[in-house]
Structures are given as C-alpha cells and as structure tokens.
Design a protein around this motif. Sequence first.
Motif, mmCIF file in Angstrom:
data_model
loop_
_atom_site.group_PDB
_atom_site.id
_atom_site.type_symbol
_atom_site.label_atom_id
_atom_site.label_comp_id
_atom_site.label_asym_id
_atom_site.label_seq_id
_atom_site.Cartn_x
_atom_site.Cartn_y
_atom_site.Cartn_z
ATOM 1 N N VAL A 142 -31.286 7.369 -17.821
ATOM 2 C CA VAL A 142 -31.177 7.174 -19.269
ATOM 3 C C VAL A 142 -30.200 6.055 -19.581
ATOM 4 C CG1 VAL A 142 -30.517 8.278 -21.441
ATOM 5 C CG2 VAL A 142 -31.815 9.566 -19.748
ATOM 6 N N GLN A 143 -29.100 5.976 -18.825
ATOM 7 C CA GLN A 143 -28.104 4.920 -19.042
ATOM 8 C C GLN A 143 -28.664 3.538 -18.748
ATOM 9 O OE1 GLN A 143 -23.990 4.901 -18.465
ATOM 10 N NE2 GLN A 143 -24.235 6.061 -20.355
ATOM 11 N N ALA A 144 -29.665 3.459 -17.894
ATOM 12 C CA ALA A 144 -30.238 2.160 -17.533
ATOM 13 C C ALA A 144 -31.040 1.539 -18.677
ATOM 14 C CB ALA A 144 -31.115 2.313 -16.298
ATOM 15 N N ILE A 145 -31.389 2.317 -19.682
ATOM 16 C CA ILE A 145 -32.108 1.812 -20.861
ATOM 17 C C ILE A 145 -31.099 1.195 -21.821
ATOM 18 C CG2 ILE A 145 -33.575 2.453 -22.816
ATOM 19 C CD1 ILE A 145 -34.482 4.879 -21.120
ATOM 20 N N ASP A 146 -31.420 0.026 -22.381
ATOM 21 C CA ASP A 146 -30.542 -0.616 -23.362
ATOM 22 C C ASP A 146 -30.782 0.037 -24.726
ATOM 23 O OD1 ASP A 146 -28.998 -2.182 -24.980
ATOM 24 O OD2 ASP A 146 -30.193 -4.016 -24.714
ATOM 25 N N TRP A 147 -29.955 0.990 -25.063
ATOM 26 C CA TRP A 147 -30.164 1.743 -26.300
ATOM 27 C C TRP A 147 -29.797 0.951 -27.546
ATOM 28 C CZ3 TRP A 147 -33.287 5.619 -26.309
ATOM 29 C CH2 TRP A 147 -33.498 6.315 -25.123
ATOM 30 N N SER A 148 -29.002 -0.105 -27.392
ATOM 31 C CA SER A 148 -28.652 -0.926 -28.558
ATOM 32 C C SER A 148 -29.864 -1.670 -29.090
ATOM 33 C CB SER A 148 -27.548 -1.916 -28.188
ATOM 34 O OG SER A 148 -28.014 -2.856 -27.228
ATOM 35 N N ALA A 149 -30.935 -1.810 -28.277
ATOM 36 C CA ALA A 149 -32.161 -2.443 -28.753
ATOM 37 C C ALA A 149 -32.961 -1.515 -29.660
ATOM 38 C CB ALA A 149 -33.018 -2.877 -27.557
ATOM 39 N N HIS A 150 -32.601 -0.256 -29.646
ATOM 40 C CA HIS A 150 -33.371 0.730 -30.411
ATOM 41 C C HIS A 150 -32.572 1.407 -31.525
ATOM 42 C CE1 HIS A 150 -36.388 0.304 -27.289
ATOM 43 N NE2 HIS A 150 -35.466 0.580 -26.366
ATOM 44 N N LEU A 151 -31.262 1.484 -31.372
ATOM 45 C CA LEU A 151 -30.449 2.284 -32.292
ATOM 46 C C LEU A 151 -29.145 1.570 -32.582
ATOM 47 C CD1 LEU A 151 -29.974 5.054 -33.740
ATOM 48 C CD2 LEU A 151 -28.982 5.863 -31.579
ATOM 49 N N ALA A 152 -28.773 1.508 -33.866
ATOM 50 C CA ALA A 152 -27.486 0.948 -34.249
ATOM 51 C C ALA A 152 -26.374 1.930 -33.900
ATOM 52 C CB ALA A 152 -27.472 0.648 -35.746
ATOM 53 N N ALA A 153 -25.178 1.377 -33.663
ATOM 54 C CA ALA A 153 -24.048 2.224 -33.265
ATOM 55 C C ALA A 153 -23.702 3.246 -34.337
ATOM 56 C CB ALA A 153 -22.826 1.359 -32.946
ATOM 57 N N ASP A 154 -23.990 2.940 -35.592
ATOM 58 C CA ASP A 154 -23.705 3.890 -36.670
ATOM 59 C C ASP A 154 -24.958 4.666 -37.083
ATOM 60 O OD1 ASP A 154 -25.104 1.828 -37.799
ATOM 61 O OD2 ASP A 154 -23.769 1.561 -39.522
ATOM 62 N N GLY A 155 -26.012 4.620 -36.248
ATOM 63 C CA GLY A 155 -27.249 5.341 -36.547
ATOM 64 C C GLY A 155 -27.164 6.809 -36.164
ATOM 65 N N ARG A 156 -28.295 7.478 -36.244
ATOM 66 C CA ARG A 156 -28.378 8.893 -35.899
ATOM 67 C C ARG A 156 -29.576 9.094 -34.977
ATOM 68 N NH1 ARG A 156 -28.688 8.431 -41.102
ATOM 69 N NH2 ARG A 156 -30.684 9.520 -41.235
ATOM 70 N N GLN A 213 -22.990 5.380 -23.313
ATOM 71 C CA GLN A 213 -23.293 3.943 -23.274
ATOM 72 C C GLN A 213 -22.755 3.248 -24.508
ATOM 73 O OE1 GLN A 213 -27.218 1.648 -24.115
ATOM 74 N NE2 GLN A 213 -27.364 2.267 -21.956
ATOM 75 N N PHE A 214 -22.941 3.859 -25.694
ATOM 76 C CA PHE A 214 -22.443 3.242 -26.923
ATOM 77 C C PHE A 214 -20.911 3.199 -26.930
ATOM 78 C CE2 PHE A 214 -26.720 3.825 -28.674
ATOM 79 C CZ PHE A 214 -26.835 2.693 -29.443
ATOM 80 N N ARG A 215 -20.267 4.229 -26.461
ATOM 81 C CA ARG A 215 -18.804 4.226 -26.419
ATOM 82 C C ARG A 215 -18.293 3.107 -25.517
ATOM 83 N NH1 ARG A 215 -18.094 10.716 -25.976
ATOM 84 N NH2 ARG A 215 -17.656 11.157 -28.185
ATOM 85 N N ARG A 216 -18.961 2.923 -24.406
ATOM 86 C CA ARG A 216 -18.525 1.903 -23.448
ATOM 87 C C ARG A 216 -18.777 0.499 -23.991
ATOM 88 N NH1 ARG A 216 -21.632 3.298 -19.686
ATOM 89 N NH2 ARG A 216 -23.212 1.656 -19.901
ATOM 90 N N GLU A 217 -19.945 0.281 -24.631
ATOM 91 C CA GLU A 217 -20.315 -1.061 -25.064
ATOM 92 C C GLU A 217 -19.797 -1.416 -26.455
ATOM 93 O OE1 GLU A 217 -21.743 -3.121 -23.055
ATOM 94 O OE2 GLU A 217 -22.122 -1.674 -21.454
ATOM 95 N N ALA A 218 -19.736 -0.431 -27.357
ATOM 96 C CA ALA A 218 -19.402 -0.738 -28.748
ATOM 97 C C ALA A 218 -18.116 -0.063 -29.214
ATOM 98 C CB ALA A 218 -20.550 -0.330 -29.669
ATOM 99 N N GLY A 219 -17.561 0.823 -28.421
ATOM 100 C CA GLY A 219 -16.330 1.510 -28.804
ATOM 101 C C GLY A 219 -16.541 2.584 -29.850
ATOM 102 N N THR A 220 -17.781 2.885 -30.196
ATOM 103 C CA THR A 220 -18.098 3.949 -31.157
ATOM 104 C C THR A 220 -19.407 4.601 -30.723
ATOM 105 O OG1 THR A 220 -18.401 4.469 -33.501
ATOM 106 C CG2 THR A 220 -19.410 2.427 -32.703
ATOM 107 N N ARG A 221 -19.782 5.651 -31.393
ATOM 108 C CA ARG A 221 -20.984 6.374 -30.972
ATOM 109 C C ARG A 221 -21.836 6.773 -32.165
ATOM 110 N NH1 ARG A 221 -20.753 12.612 -29.936
ATOM 111 N NH2 ARG A 221 -22.689 12.277 -31.106
ATOM 112 N N PRO A 222 -23.162 6.844 -31.985
ATOM 113 C CA PRO A 222 -24.032 7.334 -33.068
ATOM 114 C C PRO A 222 -23.919 8.845 -33.177
ATOM 115 C CG PRO A 222 -25.329 6.847 -31.120
ATOM 116 C CD PRO A 222 -23.923 6.431 -30.796
#
Length: 725
Positions: A76-90, A119-128
């Motif tokens: 699951v971590q190998a998928i780039d989730w930022s391409a699908h979901l904003a850091a402030d999304g749900r 993944q979001f915490r590591r890349e963006a410092g926040t989480r959805p």
Amino acid sequence: MPELFATCPKGLEYLLRDELRALGAEEAREALAGVHFTGSLELAYRACLWSRLASRVLLHLAEFDAADADALYAGVQAIDWSAHLAADGRFAVDAVGGSSALNNTQFVALRTKDAIVDQFRREAGTRPDVDVERPSIRVNVRLHRQRATVSLDLAGTPLHRRGWRQGQGEAPLKENLACAMLLRAGWPAIAAAGGALVDPMCGSGTLPIEAALMAADVAPGLRRDYFGFLGWRGHDAALWETLQAEAHRRAEEGLRALSPVFFGSDQDPRVLNEAKRNAQAAGVAGFVHLARHSAEHLRRPEGTAAPGLVICNPPYGERLGERAQLASLYRAFGERLRSEFVGWRASVIVADDELGHALGLRADKRYTLYNGALECRLLTFDLAETAPREHVEKPLSEGAQAVANRITKSQRHLRKRFEREGISCYRVYDADIPEYAAAIDVYTAVARDDAPSHETFPQTWLHVQEYAPPREIPEAVARDRLRDLVRGAGAALGVPRERIALKTRYRAKGGSKYGRLERRDEFLVVEEGGLKFRVNLFDYLDSGLFLDHRPARARIRAAARGARFLNLFCYTASASVHAAAGGARTTTSVDLSSTYLEWAARNFTLNGFGGPSHRLVQADVLEWLRHDRGEYDLIFVDPPTFSNSKRADDFDVQRDHAQLLALCGERLAADGLIVFSNNLRRFTLDEGLSSAFDVKDITVSTIPPDFARNARIHRCYELRRGSAR
C-alpha cells in the motif's frame, strides 16, 4: 487504458457484461459477482452514471503479494497516494476476502489505513482524516490467495442507491436486482411496443419505478448527489459535467414521450404510501398508478391495448409454515394471470420451487438470481391462451404416509362419536409418532369473513403446532419431518395446503420459540354445541377457541341457568357465550387485552346476545377483583401459566393461584361454584385452599376423548364454600 472492475450481485454477471459492452467497454469478461473491463475515464464515469446493474465501479491501482501484514503495509505504501488524495482530504477503506495470514477484514482495512496515513505524515507532515460516510476517496482492498488488489471505488456508495428512495417496506427489492428482472423479462422490447407494466405486489414501488425510468431513458445515477470520484484528485470535472448534461437532455426527452402505463398495487397501505413518495422523488409519479388491492383480485388495467408485462416479487415464505399458507396466494395469482392477461408476458421471482409450481403455469425460462444471500429463481411466462398445467401431486414419502395412516386411524376412531355429539372442531393428532412432533387440530368452518362468493361451506381447515424438536436433531432433518407431517395430514383429511395453518418453532438463544406469525386478519366461523365462534388460525399462537376446554364449557352451560356468571381471564369469552346460552342471568367477562375483548364482543353478537346483561371489562384481573363489589353464583377462572404484561403485575399461576382464588371466594355467593382450570403441567393446588373451600378435582371428566393421550393438557377443579365458612 485503465483496468476496471464492476461488481454486481451473483447471477447478474452476463447481463452486466452486455450492458458494459453497450456503453463502450473493451474486453469485458464476466467473473464471479462482477465484470472485468478496460476503457477510458469517460467509460468509467458512464458506468457509474448509466449502469442499472452494477453495485460498484473499481479503478485498479495496484496488485502485489501480501503474505502477511507487513507485506500488505509495504504494498500500500508503494502507491503514490498524493496523486489521488489531498493531505487535507478524507478517505475510507473497505476490505473484502482474506488469506491464511490475513483473515480479518477489519484488521486489513486498519493496516491499509495506517499505510496511507503514514505516507502522508512522512511526505507532507500532516494526514488526511477518515470519513466512512462520504469520503473524498474510498479505497477497496481485495485479498485472494495471498495477493492483494487495491482499487479506488469510483461509485463511493452502492450504485443501487439511486437517490429516489424515501421509504421502504420490510424486505425491499434492490434497484439493480429489479432491473435484472425487467431485462430478463424482456421489458425494453415490450415498452418500445407500447406495452404496459403491472406489479400486483409492488411494496415500496421498486419495479414500476425502475421500469418507468428504464422506458424513459433516465440514467439511474442521475439523481445521486455523491460519487466516489468527486473528491478524487484525478477527477475530470468538465468531462463529468458534459456527461451529466447529456443525461439530463435524454431524460427530458424520454419523460416527455413516456405514457402513464405503469400500475402497482399492494394490500399494505403503509408501503403504498412509501411507493407514492418514492415515485414522486424519482420524477415518475404522474406515470405510475398505485392502488390498494390484493393479487387474488388482479384485473387487466383498462385501456391497455398492447400486450404488456406482469412482474412481481411476491412474499417468499422463509419458513415452512409461511410457504404452506402462501400456496393459496400463488395459486390464485396464477389463475388471474391465465384469465386476465392472455397474450402478455409474466415474470415472477421465487425462493421456493413448490410455490413457483403453485402458480400452475409452465415457465419458458428460469434464471438463478440472488436477493442478498438468498438464492432465487426468476420465472418468465408467455401467457398464451392455453389450458392450465395439470397439477400432479408427488407421491407421499414413507414418513408422510405413516402420518397419514395414523391420522386416518384416529379419524375413524373419533368420527362416529363426534358426529353423534355434533363436535366439528377437535384434535386429530398429537405427536402420535414421536419423530413427527406436532399437534394437529381440525376446524370445520361454516363461514369465513370476506369469503369470495364462489366459496362453499362447510370447509375443513387444519391448525398445526410444532413441538420443539430435540437439540440433537439437525434443523434440516426437523424441517423435512415437518414437511412430511403437513403433507401426510393434508392427504389423510383431504385438506389443501392453503387451508393448513402451521405454527413452526425455531431455535434461538434461551430455547425454542415460535417463528413470526402472519397478519392475515382472516377469521373463520365454527360451531360448538349449536353456538358460533370466530377463530383465527394464522395470526395468533392460539386460535381463539381452546379445544381441550370443550367439556368444561359444557359443564358451565349446564350450571348457568339463572346464575350471575363471572369469567376471569376470559380470552375470547367462549365460556361466557356458553353461559349465556345456558340461561345465565348476567355474564361479566374480564381480560386485560382489548383485542380479545373485541373478539369476545363479536362472539356474543354472532349468537344473538348483547346488552347490559353481558358485560365486557378490560382490566387486570387481580386488581379488578380487589375493587369489585359484585356477587356471583358461578365463576370460571382459566388464568395463563405466566404473564408479564407491561400493564399489570407479573402473574405466575403456581405462585399466585391461592391469592387469586381467595379473591374469587370473596365475590362468590353462599351456594356458588368456582371452576378453576390451568395448563401448567406440573401444577400443584395449594393445600391451604382446603380450609376455605370444598375442593373437587374434576380433571379426568374435563379431558375430551381427542385429548385423552395427553392427560396433562390441563388441570381442572370445582371449589365451593367450605363448611367452616
């Protein structure tokens, strides 16, 4: 080209494949409960908007080995989730399937959620955030043989939720299953030829509403205000707006050309109101005619010239007793189809082959469909002007024949005596063969409420009450034995299945209980001692007339001349009617149930008794006795074994009978008589009562011959004022 998978209920795969191909899908191939296909984002959107059969549309993201929780997390971590979901999304995660190491779907969903969040915490410092209701994206994880497939659920919520349903009945038909029924029945071609649609058991209106939307070319997803792609970062808003505009234009054109040829009916006024609300919300209220009447009286709608379609989802009868009672409905419905709809098509979904057979029609096609987890058959019929199929009874099984033989022997033994004494309601079988454990009572009806004009009387009806089978007997074995018992009884006494009321038990926590009873509101009129009584064999656990008390009622009638009679726990007041017929000066009948007192009033009226001399009192018996100041010459007391009504104190006949009879004694005339009966098998009369009363056990003389094999069916006593008083 994106890889896509559309899910659907089992049995709809081939229909869904053809539908997706019509929408432009390439390489569409069916799988279990779904269809694999490839196509553009536009096709994925069209599938969400236009599919009448799909449950979800899944966009493939990745597939990888998931031998354990760590491998799942890494994949699951190998998928780039930022391409699908904003850091402030749900987002939300659904998991299905499993493997030997990952067999808990909640854990799989949680581990997937952790991987996305980390993944979001590591890349963006926040989480959805997580939102299970209307997330920005919904992630679907499917595990099969240590392989995980991760997809985006573009539907977001199941596509059968069209957005028009305002209310529903007890067992609503899902919209995509309704559309599958319509397609298998050939509705599009019938509609194109100007045919009408009739649903005589429409419930909340699913079939006529979906049929109207299909005929009008209204996209099934047009009224939905949420899809799973609307918050997706890959969403093409301009493309979606174009597709919606096209769908709105087609719907407007289709509705302008639509004719009001959709007819739905049901006996339940509540679900009909829901159907009206649903049709209004779907935008087809002006085209769907809804009325209250039964399928047994179905008629072809006036003004329908072209051949049409009769289609319905009738009650299935999940328990054997319900199936037996539904046979008459199916048989009558089949007769209406043959007589009223020659040249039409018909389609009926059934969960029981015997009920389908009861229609008396030969199906030209049979399809296997699933209504939830329940396997069903969709039967389609060409209602040509042909003679009805001859109904051939299957030979009785060995067990059914043994039951039939035993009942025939019992009937032969009792018949002459009962004919001589004018007894037409009696017990004919009481677990005589231990493996076939039930009580069977015969009721000879001389009339029936709302009986069709062609019915003739008298009629024989059977009331079958199953005894709880031993716990070591498998449920399937007990069910087969009960089926044999019903068939054997019907054959021995010449009673059709629709006249057999069967009260079945099911195992539940705390012991065996009776299953859900019907609400048919169907009353028969029977006779006893020249008097008439209403009975209801289907809606209540008991019929309204306790047959084992037949001799006790005769004793009361013989002793009632000139008496002031009091009937406590009167039930339907059959003993009071006997007292009135015996010449009682007055009768007073007390019960806590308004339903039974209304029934009692009808029994009095049936026999020409009424007025202030015959009083019905709704009250808790013990409380009423404490305040009543009347005096009575004859008192009949037949309390329940136990009662815990919310409107009265708990009552236990063993614990409370001494207090009850003491209160009766305070109301008893000097030379009066109390007749006390109860059905507690281990009952013991309080010894202290002998100091206040002369007590006589009359049980043996009050057990009728048809109950002689069960001497503990009740206990009965006569009590008079003791000499000490």
